[in-house]
Motif scaffolding. Structure first.
Motif, short mmCIF file in Angstrom:
data_model
loop_
_atom_site.label_atom_id
_atom_site.label_comp_id
_atom_site.label_asym_id
_atom_site.label_seq_id
_atom_site.Cartn_x
_atom_site.Cartn_y
_atom_site.Cartn_z
N LEU A 1 33.40 74.85 -14.13
CA LEU A 1 33.05 74.79 -15.52
C LEU A 1 33.67 73.54 -16.15
O LEU A 1 34.77 73.15 -15.79
CB LEU A 1 33.56 76.04 -16.24
N PRO A 2 32.99 72.94 -17.12
CA PRO A 2 33.52 71.71 -17.72
C PRO A 2 34.72 71.94 -18.63
O PRO A 2 35.48 71.02 -18.88
CB PRO A 2 32.33 71.17 -18.50
N PHE A 3 34.87 73.17 -19.12
CA PHE A 3 35.99 73.48 -20.00
C PHE A 3 36.57 74.84 -19.63
O PHE A 3 35.88 75.69 -19.11
CB PHE A 3 35.52 73.58 -21.48
N THR A 4 37.84 75.00 -19.96
CA THR A 4 38.48 76.30 -19.88
C THR A 4 39.46 76.37 -21.04
O THR A 4 39.74 75.33 -21.67
CB THR A 4 39.17 76.53 -18.52
N ASP A 5 39.96 77.52 -21.34
CA ASP A 5 40.94 77.61 -22.43
C ASP A 5 42.09 78.52 -22.03
O ASP A 5 41.98 79.32 -21.11
CB ASP A 5 40.31 78.08 -23.73
N ARG A 6 43.18 78.35 -22.72
CA ARG A 6 44.37 79.17 -22.53
C ARG A 6 45.02 79.39 -23.87
O ARG A 6 44.92 78.54 -24.77
CB ARG A 6 45.39 78.51 -21.57
N GLN A 7 45.72 80.50 -24.01
CA GLN A 7 46.46 80.79 -25.23
C GLN A 7 47.93 80.51 -24.97
O GLN A 7 48.51 81.01 -23.99
CB GLN A 7 46.26 82.25 -25.63
N ALA A 8 48.53 79.71 -25.84
CA ALA A 8 49.94 79.34 -25.68
C ALA A 8 50.82 80.56 -25.92
O ALA A 8 50.71 81.23 -26.94
CB ALA A 8 50.31 78.22 -26.65
N SER A 9 51.68 80.86 -24.96
CA SER A 9 52.59 82.01 -25.11
C SER A 9 53.84 81.64 -25.89
O SER A 9 54.61 82.50 -26.30
CB SER A 9 52.97 82.56 -23.73
N GLU A 10 54.03 80.34 -26.08
CA GLU A 10 55.15 79.83 -26.88
C GLU A 10 54.76 78.44 -27.37
O GLU A 10 53.79 77.85 -26.88
CB GLU A 10 56.43 79.75 -26.05
N GLU A 11 55.49 77.90 -28.32
CA GLU A 11 55.21 76.55 -28.80
C GLU A 11 55.55 75.56 -27.68
O GLU A 11 56.59 75.68 -27.04
CB GLU A 11 56.05 76.25 -30.05
#
Length: 130
Positions: free
Chosen positions: A1-11
């Motif tokens: 896939l050309p993109f993926t995402d992740r959610q930051a667990s901390e700053e």
């Protein structure tokens, strides 16, 4: 896939003064990473040996920047199976047939959900002699 995402667990600082705040969604452009010379020398060239340990080019790149199945705890659980299946299929075909690229065919790619040939890949298939 050309993109993926992740959610930051901390700053976390991503570099260049960019900060992802806790719980923020970070979009990762995996396609751009695979075309960046900082990660892969001569990214536009077809160099399958770049993935072969011990080859001349293997150590000149950042392997963690190649993310066809993701990386880390959310990596595709079937990645090893998919790679093994692909290898077995290619071995089976290459044992029986020879494939020669038609150099008169103009090869172009376009980005959709995945990178794909626009007008296919024209090859000559010849049965191998036993």
């Amino acid at each position: 896939l050309p993109f993926t995402d992740r959610q930051a667990s901390e700053e976390v600082e991503l570099g260049g003064g960019v900060v992802a705040l806790k719980d923020q969604i970070v979009l990762i452009d995996t396609r751009a990473m695979s075309l960046d010379e900082a990660y892969f020398p001569e990214p536009q060239r077809f160099l399958p040996e770049r993935f072969v340990e011990g080859s001349e080019i293997y150590e000149k790149q950042v392997h963690r920047a190649h993310l066809p199945f993701g990386l880390g705890p959310r990596m595709c659980v079937a990645s090893n199976f998919a790679l093994t299946e692909a290898k077995l299929a290619l071995i089976t075909l290459y044992k029986k047939y020879r494939f020669d690229y038609d150099t008169k065919h103009e090869f172009k790619t376009a980005m959709g959900v995945t990178l794909s040939p626009v007008n296919g890949v024209r090859v000559f298939v010849r049965k191998r002699l036993a």
